[in-house]
Design a protein around this motif. Sequence first.
Motif, PDB file in Angstrom:
ATOM      1  N   GLN A  76    -132.496   5.836  25.364  1.00 49.31           N
ATOM      2  CA  GLN A  76    -132.380   4.983  24.182  1.00 49.31           C
ATOM      3  C   GLN A  76    -133.593   5.142  23.276  1.00 49.31           C
ATOM      4  OE1 GLN A  76    -129.295   3.324  24.272  1.00 49.31           O
ATOM      5  NE2 GLN A  76    -129.274   4.495  26.191  1.00 49.31           N
ATOM      6  N   GLY A  77    -134.557   5.954  23.724  1.00 47.50           N
ATOM      7  CA  GLY A  77    -135.780   6.116  22.950  1.00 47.50           C
ATOM      8  C   GLY A  77    -136.835   5.087  23.307  1.00 47.50           C
ATOM      9  N   TRP A  78    -136.623   4.340  24.391  1.00 38.74           N
ATOM     10  CA  TRP A  78    -137.576   3.304  24.792  1.00 38.74           C
ATOM     11  C   TRP A  78    -138.619   3.899  25.732  1.00 38.74           C
ATOM     12  CZ3 TRP A  78    -133.170  -0.484  26.583  1.00 38.74           C
ATOM     13  CH2 TRP A  78    -132.399  -0.815  25.469  1.00 38.74           C
ATOM     14  N   SER A  79    -139.756   3.194  25.841  1.00 40.47           N
ATOM     15  CA  SER A  79    -140.795   3.662  26.757  1.00 40.47           C
ATOM     16  C   SER A  79    -141.548   2.454  27.304  1.00 40.47           C
ATOM     17  CB  SER A  79    -141.750   4.606  26.014  1.00 40.47           C
ATOM     18  OG  SER A  79    -142.344   3.915  24.938  1.00 40.47           O
ATOM     19  N   GLY A  80    -142.517   2.725  28.152  1.00 39.24           N
ATOM     20  CA  GLY A  80    -143.361   1.644  28.696  1.00 39.24           C
ATOM     21  C   GLY A  80    -142.519   0.585  29.380  1.00 39.24           C
ATOM     22  N   LEU A 140    -135.470 -21.229  31.807  1.00 43.14           N
ATOM     23  CA  LEU A 140    -135.743 -22.334  30.871  1.00 43.14           C
ATOM     24  C   LEU A 140    -134.669 -22.402  29.792  1.00 43.14           C
ATOM     25  CD1 LEU A 140    -139.618 -21.911  30.437  1.00 43.14           C
ATOM     26  CD2 LEU A 140    -138.443 -23.800  31.596  1.00 43.14           C
ATOM     27  N   ILE A 141    -134.291 -21.223  29.284  1.00 44.24           N
ATOM     28  CA  ILE A 141    -133.279 -21.210  28.223  1.00 44.24           C
ATOM     29  C   ILE A 141    -131.934 -21.674  28.777  1.00 44.24           C
ATOM     30  CG2 ILE A 141    -131.939 -19.652  26.747  1.00 44.24           C
ATOM     31  CD1 ILE A 141    -134.602 -18.179  26.220  1.00 44.24           C
ATOM     32  N   ALA A 142    -131.630 -21.228  30.001  1.00 44.15           N
ATOM     33  CA  ALA A 142    -130.356 -21.629  30.597  1.00 44.15           C
ATOM     34  C   ALA A 142    -130.297 -23.141  30.815  1.00 44.15           C
ATOM     35  CB  ALA A 142    -130.143 -20.887  31.920  1.00 44.15           C
ATOM     36  N   HIS A 143    -131.471 -23.768  30.997  1.00 47.38           N
ATOM     37  CA  HIS A 143    -131.508 -25.211  31.256  1.00 47.38           C
ATOM     38  C   HIS A 143    -132.095 -26.003  30.089  1.00 47.38           C
ATOM     39  CE1 HIS A 143    -131.141 -23.359  35.237  1.00 47.38           C
ATOM     40  NE2 HIS A 143    -130.538 -24.468  35.594  1.00 47.38           N
ATOM     41  N   ALA A 144    -132.178 -25.379  28.915  1.00 49.29           N
ATOM     42  CA  ALA A 144    -132.880 -26.012  27.788  1.00 49.29           C
ATOM     43  C   ALA A 144    -132.253 -27.347  27.382  1.00 49.29           C
ATOM     44  CB  ALA A 144    -132.920 -25.054  26.599  1.00 49.29           C
ATOM     45  N   SER A 145    -130.935 -27.373  27.275  1.00 52.17           N
ATOM     46  CA  SER A 145    -130.356 -28.624  26.790  1.00 52.17           C
ATOM     47  C   SER A 145    -130.427 -29.703  27.863  1.00 52.17           C
ATOM     48  CB  SER A 145    -128.912 -28.406  26.315  1.00 52.17           C
ATOM     49  OG  SER A 145    -128.150 -27.829  27.341  1.00 52.17           O
ATOM     50  N   GLN A 146    -130.275 -29.293  29.129  1.00 54.90           N
ATOM     51  CA  GLN A 146    -130.361 -30.238  30.237  1.00 54.90           C
ATOM     52  C   GLN A 146    -131.744 -30.895  30.313  1.00 54.90           C
ATOM     53  OE1 GLN A 146    -129.405 -28.197  33.842  1.00 54.90           O
ATOM     54  NE2 GLN A 146    -128.926 -30.064  34.981  1.00 54.90           N
ATOM     55  N   LEU A 147    -132.788 -30.084  30.052  1.00 57.03           N
ATOM     56  CA  LEU A 147    -134.154 -30.584  30.194  1.00 57.03           C
ATOM     57  C   LEU A 147    -134.693 -31.196  28.908  1.00 57.03           C
ATOM     58  CD1 LEU A 147    -135.683 -27.619  32.229  1.00 57.03           C
ATOM     59  CD2 LEU A 147    -135.027 -29.860  33.096  1.00 57.03           C
ATOM     60  N   GLY A 148    -134.086 -30.879  27.774  1.00 58.23           N
ATOM     61  CA  GLY A 148    -134.613 -31.350  26.504  1.00 58.23           C
ATOM     62  C   GLY A 148    -135.687 -30.433  25.942  1.00 58.23           C
ATOM     63  N   ILE A 149    -135.518 -29.130  26.133  1.00 53.22           N
ATOM     64  CA  ILE A 149    -136.466 -28.160  25.583  1.00 53.22           C
ATOM     65  C   ILE A 149    -136.041 -27.825  24.156  1.00 53.22           C
ATOM     66  CG2 ILE A 149    -137.292 -25.772  25.742  1.00 53.22           C
ATOM     67  CD1 ILE A 149    -137.054 -26.062  28.808  1.00 53.22           C
ATOM     68  N   ARG A 150    -136.962 -27.999  23.223  1.00 43.75           N
ATOM     69  CA  ARG A 150    -136.644 -27.728  21.812  1.00 43.75           C
ATOM     70  C   ARG A 150    -136.896 -26.286  21.444  1.00 43.75           C
ATOM     71  NH1 ARG A 150    -139.435 -31.735  17.618  1.00 43.75           N
ATOM     72  NH2 ARG A 150    -138.610 -30.198  16.171  1.00 43.75           N
ATOM     73  N   SER A 151    -138.008 -25.757  21.944  1.00 46.99           N
ATOM     74  CA  SER A 151    -138.366 -24.408  21.517  1.00 46.99           C
ATOM     75  C   SER A 151    -139.341 -23.790  22.504  1.00 46.99           C
ATOM     76  CB  SER A 151    -138.982 -24.425  20.125  1.00 46.99           C
ATOM     77  OG  SER A 151    -140.081 -25.300  20.126  1.00 46.99           O
ATOM     78  N   ILE A 152    -139.386 -22.470  22.469  1.00 52.37           N
ATOM     79  CA  ILE A 152    -140.233 -21.693  23.373  1.00 52.37           C
ATOM     80  C   ILE A 152    -140.923 -20.630  22.530  1.00 52.37           C
ATOM     81  CG2 ILE A 152    -140.212 -20.054  25.313  1.00 52.37           C
ATOM     82  CD1 ILE A 152    -137.694 -21.542  26.343  1.00 52.37           C
ATOM     83  N   ILE A 153    -142.215 -20.409  22.785  1.00 58.89           N
ATOM     84  CA  ILE A 153    -142.926 -19.310  22.114  1.00 58.89           C
ATOM     85  C   ILE A 153    -143.445 -18.371  23.202  1.00 58.89           C
ATOM     86  CG2 ILE A 153    -144.693 -18.650  20.446  1.00 58.89           C
ATOM     87  CD1 ILE A 153    -144.813 -21.502  19.498  1.00 58.89           C
ATOM     88  N   PHE A 154    -143.118 -17.096  23.083  1.00 62.00           N
ATOM     89  CA  PHE A 154    -143.550 -16.116  24.073  1.00 62.00           C
ATOM     90  C   PHE A 154    -143.312 -14.734  23.497  1.00 62.00           C
ATOM     91  CE2 PHE A 154    -144.823 -14.382  27.909  1.00 62.00           C
ATOM     92  CZ  PHE A 154    -143.852 -13.668  28.588  1.00 62.00           C
ATOM     93  N   SER A 155    -144.180 -13.797  23.794  1.00 61.72           N
ATOM     94  CA  SER A 155    -143.935 -12.404  23.422  1.00 61.72           C
ATOM     95  C   SER A 155    -143.250 -11.748  24.613  1.00 61.72           C
ATOM     96  CB  SER A 155    -145.247 -11.684  23.087  1.00 61.72           C
ATOM     97  OG  SER A 155    -144.986 -10.303  22.882  1.00 61.72           O
ATOM     98  N   ARG A 156    -141.925 -11.695  24.549  1.00 60.71           N
ATOM     99  CA  ARG A 156    -141.173 -11.239  25.723  1.00 60.71           C
ATOM    100  C   ARG A 156    -141.469  -9.797  26.088  1.00 60.71           C
ATOM    101  NH1 ARG A 156    -135.337 -11.966  23.925  1.00 60.71           N
ATOM    102  NH2 ARG A 156    -136.335 -11.383  21.977  1.00 60.71           N
ATOM    103  N   ASP A 157    -141.765  -8.980  25.082  1.00 59.59           N
ATOM    104  CA  ASP A 157    -141.999  -7.558  25.352  1.00 59.59           C
ATOM    105  C   ASP A 157    -143.487  -7.238  25.397  1.00 59.59           C
ATOM    106  OD1 ASP A 157    -140.952  -6.736  21.960  1.00 59.59           O
ATOM    107  OD2 ASP A 157    -142.525  -8.018  22.744  1.00 59.59           O
ATOM    108  N   GLY A 158    -144.338  -8.265  25.294  1.00 53.44           N
ATOM    109  CA  GLY A 158    -145.778  -8.035  25.362  1.00 53.44           C
ATOM    110  C   GLY A 158    -146.351  -7.426  24.091  1.00 53.44           C
ATOM    111  N   LYS A 159    -145.548  -7.343  23.022  1.00 54.30           N
ATOM    112  CA  LYS A 159    -146.071  -6.802  21.760  1.00 54.30           C
ATOM    113  C   LYS A 159    -146.942  -7.852  21.083  1.00 54.30           C
ATOM    114  CE  LYS A 159    -142.665  -3.248  21.134  1.00 54.30           C
ATOM    115  NZ  LYS A 159    -141.226  -3.193  20.955  1.00 54.30           N
ATOM    116  N   ASP A 160    -147.794  -7.359  20.191  1.00 52.99           N
ATOM    117  CA  ASP A 160    -148.820  -8.226  19.608  1.00 52.99           C
ATOM    118  C   ASP A 160    -148.271  -9.108  18.489  1.00 52.99           C
ATOM    119  OD1 ASP A 160    -151.441  -5.741  20.014  1.00 52.99           O
ATOM    120  OD2 ASP A 160    -150.629  -7.219  21.384  1.00 52.99           O
ATOM    121  N   ARG A 161    -147.349  -9.955  18.832  1.00 53.17           N
ATOM    122  CA  ARG A 161    -146.845 -10.971  17.913  1.00 53.17           C
ATOM    123  C   ARG A 161    -145.967 -11.923  18.720  1.00 53.17           C
ATOM    124  NH1 ARG A 161    -142.965  -9.581  19.877  1.00 53.17           N
ATOM    125  NH2 ARG A 161    -141.449  -7.948  19.433  1.00 53.17           N
TER     126      ARG A 161
END
Length: 365
Positions: free
Chosen positions: A238-242, A90-111
Amino acid sequence: MSRTVAVTDPFRATALSRMKPGPARVVQGLHALIRRSALLAPHIWMGSGYRTGSSEHQSGCAIDIIIVEEVGRRPSVEERRAALALVDWLIAHASQLGIRSIIFSRDGKDRPEIWGYSAPGQWRAFPPRGSVSGDHIDHIHVLMRESASWPASLDTAVVGPAGPQSPGLPSTGVAEPDWDGKSFPGRLAFQLGRRHAAVTLLGQRLVAHGYGSHYKVGPGPEFGPADVAATKAFQRAQGWSGPDADGYPGPETWRRLMAAPSKPAKPAKVVSLAQLVAAAKRDPARPQGGTTAGSADDVRIVEAALMKEGLLSAKWASDGSFGSSTVAAYRRWQERLGYRGRDADGIPGRASLVELGRRHGFTVA
Ligand SMILES: [Zn+2]
């Protein structure tokens, strides 16, 4: 989105007829795109389009793309991976499609994280809203411009491998010819059993960062279990988990891998069995601390290992002489491995030395 969405309609986008024509066309295009993809189709579906109670949905320009079977549930690893692939697309095609904004918790965290509003092209995390749907963990909210449109050229676009709905399409949905050979190629480049030039570079960078031991054969273009294991080890370091250490590279993993290793990988220590045997046979007869020419460095490596095993006093652990104390320590090492009698004579043999090296970071030549 806080209400339950009816999932009876196979299309499942609510009130499409009340959406603005351009955005409605994009919703239909996205629906078909999802259905064409073997990666997306099992997990992702169109939810709320037009509805009241939300200024963006009420404007007829927003859609909720649901990434879980049941709204309100947290996504599985597969569901999240599919969603991230779609978000990248979607981001790669945002300007082509006319996407203004996207809301998503990409890492599944509570925000929620928001792409495109105040800082075009950037993600920003916003304060938690207190629910899986409110925090956009279970769906992707997409706001379009009223002028949004779906170009016919995207009618055959595929995200990932093609699904059963598009038998005629090639199975490589990854736009590899467009890859510049260095920037993050998108998550779709990294799917088990699939080939992409970026997979080779991934492996080469993992080796450069000291994770080469995961590869039995050199890194290649087909993404496989060794790539997953090496990537996971790198992510953990890197100290990452999950989900952040799932073995599949995302943009941040990629960025860090492309950077120079923070400290050069330790050169592998190698000891010579022949030199050690010569030293163990001759040094005990020499004056205290006497060494055999060419053997002292290897003896020090073995002495340090025997000391760490608690078998050799620190007093003798760095003199480079395979004297009687070191022979006695090595005998105890052999006994610890189960050798008895002549097999535990304190003179290194290959098997016992290889095992000592495996535990203490050296190899045997
Ligand atoms: Zn929404």
